[in-house]
Motif scaffolding. Structure first.
Motif, PDB file in Angstrom:
ATOM      1  N   VAL A  58      -2.696  -9.098   5.695  1.00  0.00           N
ATOM      2  CA  VAL A  58      -3.750  -8.926   6.694  1.00  0.00           C
ATOM      3  C   VAL A  58      -3.138  -8.296   7.936  1.00  0.00           C
ATOM      4  O   VAL A  58      -1.936  -8.336   8.143  1.00  0.00           O
ATOM      5  CB  VAL A  58      -4.424 -10.268   7.046  1.00  0.00           C
ATOM      6  N   ARG A  59      -3.988  -7.715   8.771  1.00  0.00           N
ATOM      7  CA  ARG A  59      -3.547  -7.080  10.012  1.00  0.00           C
ATOM      8  C   ARG A  59      -4.053  -7.889  11.197  1.00  0.00           C
ATOM      9  O   ARG A  59      -5.219  -8.316  11.215  1.00  0.00           O
ATOM     10  CB  ARG A  59      -4.066  -5.641  10.089  1.00  0.00           C
ATOM     11  N   ALA A  60      -3.202  -8.110  12.204  1.00  0.00           N
ATOM     12  CA  ALA A  60      -3.590  -8.848  13.400  1.00  0.00           C
ATOM     13  C   ALA A  60      -3.118  -8.098  14.631  1.00  0.00           C
ATOM     14  O   ALA A  60      -1.990  -7.622  14.681  1.00  0.00           O
ATOM     15  CB  ALA A  60      -2.995 -10.250  13.380  1.00  0.00           C
ATOM     16  N   THR A  61      -4.000  -8.014  15.641  1.00  0.00           N
ATOM     17  CA  THR A  61      -3.641  -7.378  16.907  1.00  0.00           C
ATOM     18  C   THR A  61      -3.734  -8.348  18.078  1.00  0.00           C
ATOM     19  O   THR A  61      -3.549  -7.952  19.222  1.00  0.00           O
ATOM     20  CB  THR A  61      -4.549  -6.169  17.183  1.00  0.00           C
ATOM     21  N   ILE A  81       1.074 -12.432   4.194  1.00  0.00           N
ATOM     22  CA  ILE A  81       1.842 -11.500   5.020  1.00  0.00           C
ATOM     23  C   ILE A  81       0.937 -11.041   6.152  1.00  0.00           C
ATOM     24  O   ILE A  81      -0.132 -10.492   5.912  1.00  0.00           O
ATOM     25  CB  ILE A  81       2.326 -10.303   4.197  1.00  0.00           C
ATOM     26  N   ILE A  82       1.365 -11.283   7.383  1.00  0.00           N
ATOM     27  CA  ILE A  82       0.581 -10.910   8.559  1.00  0.00           C
ATOM     28  C   ILE A  82       1.280  -9.751   9.248  1.00  0.00           C
ATOM     29  O   ILE A  82       2.378  -9.903   9.794  1.00  0.00           O
ATOM     30  CB  ILE A  82       0.419 -12.097   9.521  1.00  0.00           C
ATOM     31  N   GLU A  83       0.667  -8.571   9.192  1.00  0.00           N
ATOM     32  CA  GLU A  83       1.188  -7.387   9.870  1.00  0.00           C
ATOM     33  C   GLU A  83       0.642  -7.379  11.296  1.00  0.00           C
ATOM     34  O   GLU A  83      -0.562  -7.429  11.509  1.00  0.00           O
ATOM     35  CB  GLU A  83       0.767  -6.123   9.131  1.00  0.00           C
ATOM     36  N   VAL A  84       1.548  -7.329  12.264  1.00  0.00           N
ATOM     37  CA  VAL A  84       1.151  -7.441  13.676  1.00  0.00           C
ATOM     38  C   VAL A  84       1.414  -6.128  14.386  1.00  0.00           C
ATOM     39  O   VAL A  84       2.503  -5.549  14.267  1.00  0.00           O
ATOM     40  CB  VAL A  84       1.921  -8.578  14.364  1.00  0.00           C
ATOM     41  N   GLU A  85       0.430  -5.672  15.137  1.00  0.00           N
ATOM     42  CA  GLU A  85       0.588  -4.480  15.967  1.00  0.00           C
ATOM     43  C   GLU A  85      -0.045  -4.734  17.320  1.00  0.00           C
ATOM     44  O   GLU A  85      -1.150  -5.277  17.407  1.00  0.00           O
ATOM     45  CB  GLU A  85      -0.043  -3.254  15.319  1.00  0.00           C
ATOM     46  N   VAL A 116       5.081 -17.793   4.653  1.00  0.00           N
ATOM     47  CA  VAL A 116       4.441 -16.895   5.625  1.00  0.00           C
ATOM     48  C   VAL A 116       5.433 -15.831   6.073  1.00  0.00           C
ATOM     49  O   VAL A 116       6.602 -16.130   6.358  1.00  0.00           O
ATOM     50  CB  VAL A 116       3.936 -17.681   6.855  1.00  0.00           C
ATOM     51  N   THR A 117       4.963 -14.581   6.135  1.00  0.00           N
ATOM     52  CA  THR A 117       5.713 -13.474   6.736  1.00  0.00           C
ATOM     53  C   THR A 117       4.931 -12.925   7.922  1.00  0.00           C
ATOM     54  O   THR A 117       3.734 -12.667   7.810  1.00  0.00           O
ATOM     55  CB  THR A 117       5.952 -12.340   5.723  1.00  0.00           C
ATOM     56  N   ILE A 118       5.616 -12.749   9.057  1.00  0.00           N
ATOM     57  CA  ILE A 118       5.056 -12.044  10.212  1.00  0.00           C
ATOM     58  C   ILE A 118       5.934 -10.827  10.442  1.00  0.00           C
ATOM     59  O   ILE A 118       7.139 -10.959  10.682  1.00  0.00           O
ATOM     60  CB  ILE A 118       5.027 -12.944  11.457  1.00  0.00           C
ATOM     61  N   VAL A 119       5.346  -9.625  10.355  1.00  0.00           N
ATOM     62  CA  VAL A 119       6.126  -8.394  10.455  1.00  0.00           C
ATOM     63  C   VAL A 119       5.439  -7.429  11.415  1.00  0.00           C
ATOM     64  O   VAL A 119       4.225  -7.216  11.346  1.00  0.00           O
ATOM     65  CB  VAL A 119       6.329  -7.749   9.067  1.00  0.00           C
ATOM     66  N   GLY A 120       6.196  -6.862  12.326  1.00  0.00           N
ATOM     67  CA  GLY A 120       5.661  -5.851  13.232  1.00  0.00           C
ATOM     68  C   GLY A 120       5.502  -4.518  12.530  1.00  0.00           C
ATOM     69  O   GLY A 120       6.375  -4.112  11.750  1.00  0.00           O
ATOM     70  N   VAL A 121       4.400  -3.828  12.795  1.00  0.00           N
ATOM     71  CA  VAL A 121       4.111  -2.560  12.138  1.00  0.00           C
ATOM     72  C   VAL A 121       3.597  -1.539  13.163  1.00  0.00           C
ATOM     73  O   VAL A 121       3.406  -1.847  14.330  1.00  0.00           O
ATOM     74  CB  VAL A 121       3.060  -2.730  11.006  1.00  0.00           C
ATOM     75  N   GLY A 122       3.368  -0.339  12.694  1.00  0.00           N
ATOM     76  CA  GLY A 122       2.752   0.692  13.518  1.00  0.00           C
ATOM     77  C   GLY A 122       3.519   0.959  14.785  1.00  0.00           C
ATOM     78  O   GLY A 122       4.723   1.213  14.769  1.00  0.00           O
ATOM     79  N   SER A 123       2.843   0.879  15.926  1.00  0.00           N
ATOM     80  CA  SER A 123       3.471   1.170  17.212  1.00  0.00           C
ATOM     81  C   SER A 123       4.316   0.017  17.724  1.00  0.00           C
ATOM     82  O   SER A 123       4.918   0.115  18.790  1.00  0.00           O
ATOM     83  CB  SER A 123       2.388   1.512  18.252  1.00  0.00           C
ATOM     84  N   GLY A 124       4.368  -1.091  16.980  1.00  0.00           N
ATOM     85  CA  GLY A 124       5.228  -2.202  17.357  1.00  0.00           C
ATOM     86  C   GLY A 124       4.459  -3.459  17.702  1.00  0.00           C
ATOM     87  O   GLY A 124       3.269  -3.428  18.012  1.00  0.00           O
ATOM     88  N   THR A 378       4.388  -5.667  -0.762  1.00  0.00           N
ATOM     89  CA  THR A 378       3.698  -6.707  -0.007  1.00  0.00           C
ATOM     90  C   THR A 378       2.299  -6.982  -0.526  1.00  0.00           C
ATOM     91  O   THR A 378       1.732  -8.012  -0.228  1.00  0.00           O
ATOM     92  CB  THR A 378       3.599  -6.298   1.468  1.00  0.00           C
ATOM     93  N   THR A 379       1.710  -6.064  -1.262  1.00  0.00           N
ATOM     94  CA  THR A 379       0.362  -6.256  -1.772  1.00  0.00           C
ATOM     95  C   THR A 379       0.369  -6.079  -3.278  1.00  0.00           C
ATOM     96  O   THR A 379       0.571  -4.966  -3.775  1.00  0.00           O
ATOM     97  CB  THR A 379      -0.627  -5.251  -1.151  1.00  0.00           C
ATOM     98  N   PRO A 380       0.153  -7.147  -4.054  1.00  0.00           N
ATOM     99  CA  PRO A 380       0.161  -7.006  -5.499  1.00  0.00           C
ATOM    100  C   PRO A 380      -0.938  -6.061  -5.975  1.00  0.00           C
ATOM    101  O   PRO A 380      -2.009  -5.975  -5.373  1.00  0.00           O
ATOM    102  CB  PRO A 380      -0.102  -8.435  -5.992  1.00  0.00           C
ATOM    103  N   THR A 381      -0.680  -5.316  -7.038  1.00  0.00           N
ATOM    104  CA  THR A 381      -1.680  -4.445  -7.627  1.00  0.00           C
ATOM    105  C   THR A 381      -2.737  -5.287  -8.312  1.00  0.00           C
ATOM    106  O   THR A 381      -2.428  -6.104  -9.189  1.00  0.00           O
ATOM    107  CB  THR A 381      -1.043  -3.508  -8.665  1.00  0.00           C
ATOM    108  N   PRO A 382      -4.033  -5.141  -7.927  1.00  0.00           N
ATOM    109  CA  PRO A 382      -5.072  -5.966  -8.549  1.00  0.00           C
ATOM    110  C   PRO A 382      -5.165  -5.675 -10.040  1.00  0.00           C
ATOM    111  O   PRO A 382      -5.104  -4.538 -10.489  1.00  0.00           O
ATOM    112  CB  PRO A 382      -6.354  -5.535  -7.814  1.00  0.00           C
ATOM    113  N   THR A 383      -5.314  -6.714 -10.790  1.00  0.00           N
ATOM    114  CA  THR A 383      -5.507  -6.565 -12.234  1.00  0.00           C
ATOM    115  C   THR A 383      -6.672  -7.431 -12.669  1.00  0.00           C
ATOM    116  O   THR A 383      -7.001  -8.440 -12.035  1.00  0.00           O
ATOM    117  CB  THR A 383      -4.254  -6.986 -13.004  1.00  0.00           C
ATOM    118  N   THR A 384      -7.324  -7.035 -13.738  1.00  0.00           N
ATOM    119  CA  THR A 384      -8.417  -7.808 -14.319  1.00  0.00           C
ATOM    120  C   THR A 384      -7.969  -8.337 -15.665  1.00  0.00           C
ATOM    121  O   THR A 384      -7.859  -7.584 -16.640  1.00  0.00           O
ATOM    122  CB  THR A 384      -9.679  -6.942 -14.503  1.00  0.00           C
ATOM    123  N   PRO A 385      -7.617  -9.605 -15.752  1.00  0.00           N
ATOM    124  CA  PRO A 385      -7.108 -10.126 -17.010  1.00  0.00           C
ATOM    125  C   PRO A 385      -8.189 -10.167 -18.082  1.00  0.00           C
ATOM    126  O   PRO A 385      -9.378 -10.299 -17.784  1.00  0.00           O
ATOM    127  CB  PRO A 385      -6.654 -11.538 -16.634  1.00  0.00           C
TER     128      PRO A 385
END
Length: 519
Positions: A58-61, A81-85, A116-124, A378-385
């Motif tokens: 997910v993305r959080a600002t 995984i929380i991507e923070v910008e 939980v993962t918090i990772v900075g992305v984009g412009s920081g 970071t994002t699993p490929t969706p599959t339909t079992p």
């Protein structure tokens, strides 16, 4: 008691340019930095540190958005995984409530959670005057973020003045490519940049910059609080720090390929029986970079391959035992993980190119040349079992495990174990009593109907649980008794607390999961 030299710190402070925040939540990453590489050092032990790998991204600002992401998971252990910008500050960080979180306003609260993962992305991602607090949690990754000017006094305050602080049964944390900085010492309202206390273990700080602070960080809050340890510090820049780079009280720490410049009063302070392995670091323009300082409770060190460039040493005294001017080892430390050393001569260059947020997450492979690791998916490929008709396991209960998101306590816990481990959905963590017998409980805020529990033993301890009783924790009534782990049934009972009491065992009992079911 020494005091931070505030004027010297302020005079030496560098101006940091910070990207402005848009406040807009992006639906897709734009020029973002994906989580890269894998944990190193002691964070690879005790089952390893993977953070939110395999979970939703997910993305959080805002800080509130970070808390919301934690609180809307299925459980407190559901990977995310929380991507923070953008800029996270007091104005945009509110408390959010939910069964999968325990948050607070004015601080990023990672409390009683895991995976939980918090990772900075984009412009920081910049946490401005707002600290990150990790408490009663495990398997956490923080990567590519800046945390600055967190205060314990003055206004505003956050996280006790620590940029990143860990306490109370914390396990397996990897902090990587971060920038942690203050604007002075204790008299200006700041405390530590990277603190660990109250049973925090298996932590790695890598490729990070710590600067302009009176206190770099500590492991253990007092000479008698010795439950912390197994910490790795590598390829970090410590710059313009008065002391605590770090301060160690008990436990084991491994420092390699760090660049220490302008340690004004003292550096690696090994105290109260701590043992530090200090390999191929570069110390420059500093004082008393290694030893036991401000106490007569001795610590120890093993040194190899370090460079001491314009380092001064004070005289020995009753509460002052510097390792220099010619540091030699006074202990040996065995390291359980693989690592590759850069030559100390190239540490200033390689650390300068790799340490801190916004450096492209580059690392070294021991060749003194920056490398860009492959992204970790970071994002699993969706599959339909394909539709299947599962065959129920008659030995296992069915339905919802009510323990996920519940509370836990008990009669005692052995070192390295935690009550919360029995309801985190992770079979690699566990609770053990302090002796051969003891009890652990699952509890809820309101009365909950329970008729089955499932006791899962940790790997390597199967068969160690002997006799047991299941108790109504509200009344003390015995619901059933028996021996051995596995699924246990009893008359459906409405209660707020159910207790599993081990009354005999062989070896050391290790309960990985205490699952509860309505029927």
């Amino acid at each position: 008691m020494r005091r931070p030299v505030a004027r010297r710190l302020l005079a030496a402070m560098a101006t940091m340019a910070v990207a402005g925040a848009t406040g807009v939540v992006l639906t897709m990453p734009e020029a973002s930095a994906a989580v890269t590489g894998s944990a190193t050092g002691y964070a690879t032990q005790n089952g390893g540190t993977t953070g939110g790998a395999g979970g939703q991204t997910v993305r959080a600002t805002t800080g509130t958005a970070i808390h919301t992401a934690l609180c809307t998971r299925a459980s407190s252990s559901t990977p995310i995984i929380i991507e923070v910008e953008g800029t996270i500050n007091h104005a945009n960080t509110a408390k959010v409530s939910g069964s999968s979180c325990n948050t607070a306003a004015g601080v990023i609260e990672l409390k009683q959670i895991s995976n939980v993962t918090i990772v900075g992305v984009g412009s920081g991602a910049v946490f401005d005057q707002l600290g990150i607090h990790i408490r009663e949690s495990s398997n956490i990754i923080i990567q590519n973020v800046t945390v600055k000017n967190v205060k314990k006094s003055g206004s505003p305050t956050s996280n006790g003045g620590d940029a990143i602080g860990m306490e109370s049964d914390v396990r397996n944390v990897w902090v990587d490519h971060t920038t942690l900085e203050a604007s002075g010492g204790e008299s200006e309202g700041y405390d530590g940049l990277f603190d660990m206390k109250d049973n925090t273990q298996y932590v790695t700080l890598s490729y990070s910059t710590l600067r302009n602070s009176g206190r770099g960080g500590l492991v253990g809050s007092s000479e008698t609080e010795l439950s912390n340890g197994f910490i790795t510090y590598h390829h970090n820049l410590y710059e313009n720090i008065d002391s605590r780079a770090p301060l160690l009280r008990g436990g084991i720490a491994h420092m390699y390929n760090n660049y220490y410049v302008k340690l004004n009063e003292s550096g690696i302070n090994s105290r109260a029986g701590a043992r530090a392995k200090v390999d191929n670091n570069y110390f420059k323009d500093s004082k008393d970079v290694l030893g036991t300082f401000y106490t007569d409770a001795a610590g120890y060190w093993q040194v190899s391959g370090n460079t001491f460039d314009n380092v001064t040493w004070s005289a020995r005294g009753s509460e002052n035992n510097p390792a220099g001017p010619d540091p030699t080892s006074n202990t040996t430390v065995s390291i359980p993980y693989a690592f590759t050393l850069d030559a100390a001569s190239c540490v200033p260059s390689i650390v300068g190119q790799t340490a801190g947020a916004g450096k492209g997450l580059k690392v070294s492979d021991g060749s003194c040349t920056p490398q860009t690791p492959s992204p970790t998916p970071t994002t699993p490929t969706p599959t339909t079992p394909a539709p299947t008709t599962p065959t129920p396991d008659p030995t296992q209960p069915s339905g919802t495990n009510l323990s996920l998101g519940a509370g836990a306590d008990g009669s005692s816990k052995a070192d390295g174990s935690s009550y919360g481990n029995v309801r985190d959905g992770d079979l690699s963590t566990f609770w053990s009593p302090a002796g051969s017998t003891g009890s652990v409980s699952i509890k809820w805020g309101t009365a909950t109907a329970v008729s089955k529990i499932n006791i899962r033993e940790a790997s390597g301890s199967a068969g160690s649980i002997g006799s047991w009783r299941v108790l109504n924790g509200d009344t003390g009534a015995v619901l059933t008794s028996g021996s051995g782990a596995g699924a246990i049934s009893f008359a459906k009972t409405s209660l707020k607390k159910v207790t599993f009491e081990i009354t005999s065992s062989t070896g050391t009992p290790k309960v990985a999961e205490f699952e509860t079911y309505a029927g």
